[in-house]
Design a protein around this motif. Sequence first.
Motif, mmCIF file in Angstrom:
data_model
loop_
_atom_site.group_PDB
_atom_site.id
_atom_site.type_symbol
_atom_site.label_atom_id
_atom_site.label_comp_id
_atom_site.label_asym_id
_atom_site.label_seq_id
_atom_site.Cartn_x
_atom_site.Cartn_y
_atom_site.Cartn_z
ATOM 1 N N ASN A 32 0.851 -1.184 0.000
ATOM 2 C CA ASN A 32 0.000 0.000 0.000
ATOM 3 C C ASN A 32 0.885 1.231 0.000
ATOM 4 O O ASN A 32 1.752 1.389 0.872
ATOM 5 N N LEU A 33 0.664 2.132 -0.960
ATOM 6 C CA LEU A 33 1.479 3.322 -1.130
ATOM 7 C C LEU A 33 0.685 4.572 -0.769
ATOM 8 O O LEU A 33 -0.543 4.517 -0.600
ATOM 9 N N PRO A 34 1.357 5.724 -0.661
ATOM 10 C CA PRO A 34 0.612 6.981 -0.428
ATOM 11 C C PRO A 34 -0.381 7.261 -1.555
ATOM 12 O O PRO A 34 -0.287 6.679 -2.632
ATOM 13 N N TRP A 35 -1.311 8.158 -1.306
ATOM 14 C CA TRP A 35 -2.353 8.548 -2.250
ATOM 15 C C TRP A 35 -3.255 7.367 -2.632
ATOM 16 O O TRP A 35 -3.778 7.283 -3.732
ATOM 17 N N GLN A 36 -3.403 6.408 -1.713
ATOM 18 C CA GLN A 36 -4.283 5.246 -1.896
ATOM 19 C C GLN A 36 -3.875 4.384 -3.099
ATOM 20 O O GLN A 36 -4.703 3.684 -3.674
ATOM 21 N N LEU A 37 -2.637 4.415 -3.459
ATOM 22 C CA LEU A 37 -2.126 3.564 -4.531
ATOM 23 C C LEU A 37 -1.786 2.181 -3.980
ATOM 24 O O LEU A 37 -1.350 2.042 -2.835
ATOM 25 N N LYS A 38 -2.002 1.164 -4.803
ATOM 26 C CA LYS A 38 -1.688 -0.210 -4.416
ATOM 27 C C LYS A 38 -0.759 -0.823 -5.463
ATOM 28 O O LYS A 38 -1.034 -0.771 -6.660
ATOM 29 N N TRP A 39 0.311 -1.407 -4.979
ATOM 30 C CA TRP A 39 1.323 -2.001 -5.847
ATOM 31 C C TRP A 39 1.389 -3.506 -5.592
ATOM 32 O O TRP A 39 1.348 -3.948 -4.448
ATOM 33 N N SER A 40 1.493 -4.272 -6.651
ATOM 34 C CA SER A 40 1.704 -5.710 -6.518
ATOM 35 C C SER A 40 2.643 -6.170 -7.624
ATOM 36 O O SER A 40 2.581 -5.675 -8.751
ATOM 37 N N SER A 41 3.512 -7.105 -7.300
ATOM 38 C CA SER A 41 4.452 -7.628 -8.289
ATOM 39 C C SER A 41 4.728 -9.095 -7.998
ATOM 40 O O SER A 41 4.606 -9.551 -6.856
ATOM 41 N N ASN A 42 5.094 -9.828 -9.058
ATOM 42 C CA ASN A 42 5.381 -11.250 -8.942
ATOM 43 C C ASN A 42 6.592 -11.611 -9.787
ATOM 44 O O ASN A 42 6.742 -11.124 -10.916
ATOM 45 N N LEU A 43 7.417 -12.472 -9.246
ATOM 46 C CA LEU A 43 8.543 -13.054 -9.966
ATOM 47 C C LEU A 43 8.307 -14.550 -10.050
ATOM 48 O O LEU A 43 8.129 -15.218 -9.019
ATOM 49 N N GLU A 44 8.269 -15.085 -11.268
ATOM 50 C CA GLU A 44 7.983 -16.492 -11.467
ATOM 51 C C GLU A 44 9.161 -17.173 -12.150
ATOM 52 O O GLU A 44 9.720 -16.654 -13.122
ATOM 53 N N TRP A 45 9.508 -18.358 -11.640
ATOM 54 C CA TRP A 45 10.614 -19.140 -12.190
ATOM 55 C C TRP A 45 10.206 -20.608 -12.247
ATOM 56 O O TRP A 45 9.575 -21.123 -11.308
ATOM 57 N N MET A 46 10.546 -21.266 -13.340
ATOM 58 C CA MET A 46 10.286 -22.688 -13.483
ATOM 59 C C MET A 46 11.506 -23.345 -14.110
ATOM 60 O O MET A 46 12.045 -22.852 -15.100
ATOM 61 N N SER A 47 11.946 -24.439 -13.528
ATOM 62 C CA SER A 47 13.141 -25.116 -14.009
ATOM 63 C C SER A 47 12.813 -26.039 -15.181
ATOM 64 O O SER A 47 11.666 -26.162 -15.610
ATOM 65 N N ARG A 48 13.831 -26.694 -15.672
ATOM 66 C CA ARG A 48 13.664 -27.701 -16.717
ATOM 67 C C ARG A 48 12.752 -28.828 -16.236
ATOM 68 O O ARG A 48 12.806 -29.242 -15.080
ATOM 69 N N ARG A 49 11.883 -29.311 -17.139
ATOM 70 C CA ARG A 49 10.968 -30.408 -16.831
ATOM 71 C C ARG A 49 11.327 -31.616 -17.685
ATOM 72 O O ARG A 49 11.441 -31.514 -18.898
ATOM 73 N N TYR A 50 11.470 -32.756 -17.030
ATOM 74 C CA TYR A 50 11.897 -33.956 -17.730
ATOM 75 C C TYR A 50 10.700 -34.780 -18.194
ATOM 76 O O TYR A 50 9.687 -34.881 -17.515
ATOM 77 N N SER A 51 10.874 -35.363 -19.372
ATOM 78 C CA SER A 51 9.887 -36.281 -19.927
ATOM 79 C C SER A 51 10.561 -37.638 -20.127
ATOM 80 O O SER A 51 11.754 -37.796 -19.833
ATOM 81 N N LEU A 75 0.082 -1.426 -10.777
ATOM 82 C CA LEU A 75 -0.141 -0.256 -9.935
ATOM 83 C C LEU A 75 -1.596 0.161 -10.094
ATOM 84 O O LEU A 75 -2.047 0.418 -11.214
ATOM 85 N N ALA A 76 -2.357 0.215 -8.986
ATOM 86 C CA ALA A 76 -3.800 0.444 -9.070
ATOM 87 C C ALA A 76 -4.256 1.474 -8.050
ATOM 88 O O ALA A 76 -3.614 1.679 -7.008
ATOM 89 N N ARG A 77 -5.405 2.098 -8.370
ATOM 90 C CA ARG A 77 -6.035 3.044 -7.445
ATOM 91 C C ARG A 77 -7.532 3.043 -7.672
ATOM 92 O O ARG A 77 -8.006 2.891 -8.797
ATOM 93 N N SER A 78 -8.286 3.206 -6.573
ATOM 94 C CA SER A 78 -9.743 3.261 -6.629
ATOM 95 C C SER A 78 -10.224 4.686 -6.439
ATOM 96 O O SER A 78 -9.616 5.469 -5.683
ATOM 97 N N PHE A 79 -11.334 5.015 -7.112
ATOM 98 C CA PHE A 79 -11.933 6.348 -7.027
ATOM 99 C C PHE A 79 -13.437 6.205 -6.783
ATOM 100 O O PHE A 79 -14.007 5.107 -6.915
ATOM 101 N N LEU A 80 -14.087 7.317 -6.465
ATOM 102 C CA LEU A 80 -15.549 7.381 -6.323
ATOM 103 C C LEU A 80 -16.058 6.301 -5.373
ATOM 104 O O LEU A 80 -16.931 5.500 -5.702
ATOM 105 N N ASN A 81 -15.492 6.288 -4.161
ATOM 106 C CA ASN A 81 -15.910 5.313 -3.150
ATOM 107 C C ASN A 81 -15.756 3.876 -3.639
ATOM 108 O O ASN A 81 -16.643 3.030 -3.476
#
Length: 231
Positions: free
Chosen positions: A106-125, A140-146
Motif C-alpha cells: 500500500n502506497l501513499p495517495w491510496q495507490l496499491k502495488w503488486s508484483s510477482n517473480l515467477e521461475w520454473m526449471s527444466r521439466r523432464y519427460s 499499480l492500481a487506485r480506486s476512485f468514487l468510493n
Amino acid sequence: MLEPYEGKLSRTVLRGEGGSNALDLPDSNDGIVRYSSMKDGRINTTFGNIARNRKTSLNAYASWNATRSTRLMLNGEVGYSDMRSREIDARNYGWHGNLNLGWQQNLPWQLKWSSNLEWMSRRYSLQGYDSGMMMISATLARSFLNDKLDVAISGMSGLGHGGKMYWESVSRTKDFTNISRFIEPMQDITIGITYTFGGKSRKYTEKTVSDSFEMGDSRIVKQQTKRRGKL
C-alpha cells in the motif's frame, strides 16, 4: 491496511506469518506419456500408456505481513521424477522446481502495488526435457468514487533473451535426437478501467498500450534432428 489474503492450507495474520508445506509421493505403474519414434525417415509423435512414473515433490507456501501495508508471499515446489518404459526401452529422471515470489504494498495517495517473480526449471519427460522460464509482472492500481472506479496499469516481461520467452524441447532415442527451439515475445503494458454499476462489477474499458505477447508472433528459431546409425 491490506485486505485478507486467502491461500490453500495457510493463514495470514497482522505482522505475523502463515504457511504450509506438504510432501507428495505419487507412484504409478502405468502412465500415459508422449513419445517419439522414427519410421521411414520420419519422426512420429504419439501418446501411449507405456510408462511407469515415480514422482516425489515437496510444496511450500508462506504469506507474511511484514508491516501494516506490506505483504510478502512465497509459493514453491521442488521434486524428483523417475520415468521408464520397457516397451520402448527408455528411461529418464531428474530434479525440477518452480518458485513464485509475490509482493503487495500500500502506497501513499491510496495507490496499491503488486508484483510477482515467477521461475520454473527444466521439466523432464520420458525421452527428453522441456526448458524452464522466468518472468516478472507488476500492477499499480487506485480506486476512485468510493471504490466504484478502479484504474490499473499492468506490465509483464520475460527475463533474459531481451525480454522474450525462450523454449527448448529435446527428445532423444537410440536412433535420433530432435531439438526444437522457440522464441515468444512476452512484453506488454496494459491500462485497465473497471466501474461498478449497482453493486455489480463491469469492465468499462480496457486498452493495451503495448502488447507483443501473441501466439502468432511465435516462431521456430531452430529445429534440428540427428539420426544415429541405420534403421
